[in-house]
Enzyme design. Structure first.
Site, PDB file in Angstrom:
ATOM      1  N   LYS A 120       0.815  -1.210   0.000  1.00 33.89           N
ATOM      2  CA  LYS A 120       0.000   0.000   0.000  1.00 33.89           C
ATOM      3  C   LYS A 120       0.851   1.263   0.000  1.00 33.89           C
ATOM      4  CE  LYS A 120      -4.246  -1.844   2.035  1.00 33.89           C
ATOM      5  NZ  LYS A 120      -5.188  -1.821   3.170  1.00 33.89           N
ATOM      6  N   CYS A 219      -5.501  10.829  26.530  1.00 33.52           N
ATOM      7  CA  CYS A 219      -4.835  10.008  25.526  1.00 33.52           C
ATOM      8  C   CYS A 219      -5.701   8.773  25.260  1.00 33.52           C
ATOM      9  CB  CYS A 219      -3.430   9.618  25.981  1.00 33.52           C
ATOM     10  SG  CYS A 219      -3.368   8.286  27.205  1.00 33.52           S
ATOM     11  N   CYS A 222      -6.259   6.659  28.333  1.00 34.88           N
ATOM     12  CA  CYS A 222      -6.983   7.232  29.466  1.00 34.88           C
ATOM     13  C   CYS A 222      -8.394   6.659  29.575  1.00 34.88           C
ATOM     14  CB  CYS A 222      -7.057   8.752  29.326  1.00 34.88           C
ATOM     15  SG  CYS A 222      -5.525   9.618  29.726  1.00 34.88           S
ATOM     16  N   CYS A 243     -16.379 -10.046   7.677  1.00 33.49           N
ATOM     17  CA  CYS A 243     -15.528  -8.855   7.630  1.00 33.49           C
ATOM     18  C   CYS A 243     -16.379  -7.630   7.931  1.00 33.49           C
ATOM     19  CB  CYS A 243     -14.849  -8.709   6.268  1.00 33.49           C
ATOM     20  SG  CYS A 243     -15.996  -8.404   4.907  1.00 33.49           S
ATOM     21  N   CYS A 296      -4.156   7.122  34.612  1.00 30.75           N
ATOM     22  CA  CYS A 296      -3.886   6.459  33.336  1.00 30.75           C
ATOM     23  C   CYS A 296      -2.780   5.417  33.500  1.00 30.75           C
ATOM     24  CB  CYS A 296      -3.485   7.498  32.289  1.00 30.75           C
ATOM     25  SG  CYS A 296      -3.143   6.805  30.656  1.00 30.75           S
ATOM     26  N   CYS A 301       2.010   9.405  29.847  1.00 26.15           N
ATOM     27  CA  CYS A 301       0.840  10.274  29.906  1.00 26.15           C
ATOM     28  C   CYS A 301       0.781  10.995  31.250  1.00 26.15           C
ATOM     29  CB  CYS A 301      -0.437   9.469  29.675  1.00 26.15           C
ATOM     30  SG  CYS A 301      -1.970  10.421  29.828  1.00 26.15           S
TER      31      CYS A 301
END
Length: 400
Positions: A120, A219, A222, A243, A296, A301
């Site tokens: 890709k 984040c 969190c 899928c 967190c 963080c």
């Protein structure tokens, strides 16, 4: 033996054909443009972008050439995101993906059937370079979630900006699994890099983007989704022959929201949304801001939260109150100046004036009293010629 030789010759012929095709594309590509111009001519690909300056939307659009953006995941959302940023003239794009183009991807945008089998990032780089050769494109064909590759990813986004050794200006997450999102989250928290997370639901009718500023907003760790919080292996949730659904419309809208907010952040105009959702069933766009979790699980963080709390807060400028009093209460003409929004006292018309006025109407002005008019007329006559009767005036005219 002859069959093997025939197969090799067929492969060689196919490779020669692909090489010739690439040479043709290279010959047809336009030359690089050293400086963006606002000149309105058919040969200028940046004239409509530079018009944003003339319309006072962006102060200096050409600054976009000084920005480097990393895109992780070059699928339905990521490939369209890369396409939009390339057409906008971004300075540098760094693409991460380890998957290959398949015919099953053709329901989504950007890729073409002849690119099936290519990685890709390679297929995207070829097309993007042809669209805008001014953009520097760097590709990385590996899975960022493995231990070794995570370190490479961490190093790349922290040292491969526009200037070597400088971090990228923004990271865009366009992946389709939580494991990769957590890897991006950990890397950006460690490097203190702002990034956007994006995604489309499995039923293809909703999407979202989230702007994450380490320490300031939540984040990805969190408030993790259930599949992360419960330590569920995503691979056990997928069954053979099943899928997720995907619509090019939903992915295009999500990519558009992502790039729009990325441009606002990079070029400093408008308001960048902390979280913006999209529900295709009722065209609903929810917005919100997520505060960081003080408990967190990501130690980086927590460190960024501490740094953000210790950072001096911006001081708001005091706005002086504007007095409603007139600037010139009196003057030689006896005129009083008042503000536009000051109430004006209206004198009520006299009863004699309103007696003959229909309901719902009012007098535009108050007519002077008859006595005042007579007095004014006598005064004017006294100051000028002496009073003469009408008969005397007629006699004077006949004698002339």
């Amino acid at each position: 033996m002859s069959n093997a030789i025939d197969e090799l010759q067929a492969i060689i012929a196919e490779l020669k054909s692909e090489l010739e095709e690439q040479k043709t594309c290279t010959r047809n590509a336009r030359e690089r443009i050293e400086r963006m111009s606002a000149e309105v001519v058919d040969s200028n690909p940046y004239s409509r972008l530079m018009a944003l300056q003339r319309m006072n939307i962006v102060k200096d659009y050409e600054r976009i050439r000084d920005k480097a953006v990393a895109i992780v995941g070059v699928g339905g959302v990521g490939s369209v995101t890369a396409d939009m940023l390339t057409r906008c003239g971004i300075g540098k794009l760094i693409l991460f993906d380890y998957d290959k183009v398949e015919l099953a991807n053709m329901n989504r945008l950007f890729f073409t059937p002849d690119q099936a089998g290519l990685s890709k990032v390679e297929a995207a780089a070829r097309t993007l370079s042809f669209i805008n050769p001014d953009v520097r494109i760097e590709t990385h064909n590996y899975n960022i979630t493995t231990v070794d590759n995570f370190d490479k990813f961490l190093s790349t986004i922290s040292e491969s900006g526009m200037q070597q050794g400088q971090p990228v200006d923004l990271v865009l997450s366009c992946v389709d699994n939580f494991e990769a999102r957590m890897a991006i989250n950990a890397a950006c928290n460690e490097n203190n890099l702002n990034w956007f997370e994006s995604g489309v639901s499995e039923n293809a009718v909703s999407g979202h983007i989230q702007f994450i500023r380490p320490g300031d907003t939540a984040c990805f760790a969190c408030a993790p989704p259930l599949v992360v919080a419960e330590n569920i292996d995503e691979r056990t949730l997928k069954r053979e022959g099943v899928c997720a659904a995907s619509l090019p419309t939903t992915m295009g809208i999500t990519a558009g929201l992502l790039v729009q907010n990325a441009l606002k952040y990079l070029l400093n105009f408008g308001e960048v949304s902390d979280y913006l959702g999209y529900n295709a069933l009722n065209d609903f766009f929810p917005k919100m801001t997520l505060k960081p979790n003080t408990q967190c699980d990501d130690r980086h963080c927590l460190q960024r939260q501490k740094e953000f709390q210790e950072r001096p807060k911006p001081v708001l400028q005091q706005v002086e109150e504007v007095s409603d009093e007139p600037l010139h209460a009196s003057n030689d003409w006896g005129i009083e100046l008042v503000a536009d929004d000051a109430p004006v006292a209206e004198q009520a018309p006299k009863a004699t004036d309103t007696a003959n006025v229909a309901s719902g109407l009012r007098l535009a002005y108050e007519a002077p009293e008859k006595e005042a008019v007579d007095q004014a007329g006598h005064a004017a006559a006294g100051d000028g010629m002496p009073e003469t009767s009408l008969e005397d005036l007629m006699a004077q005219m006949k004698s002339m």
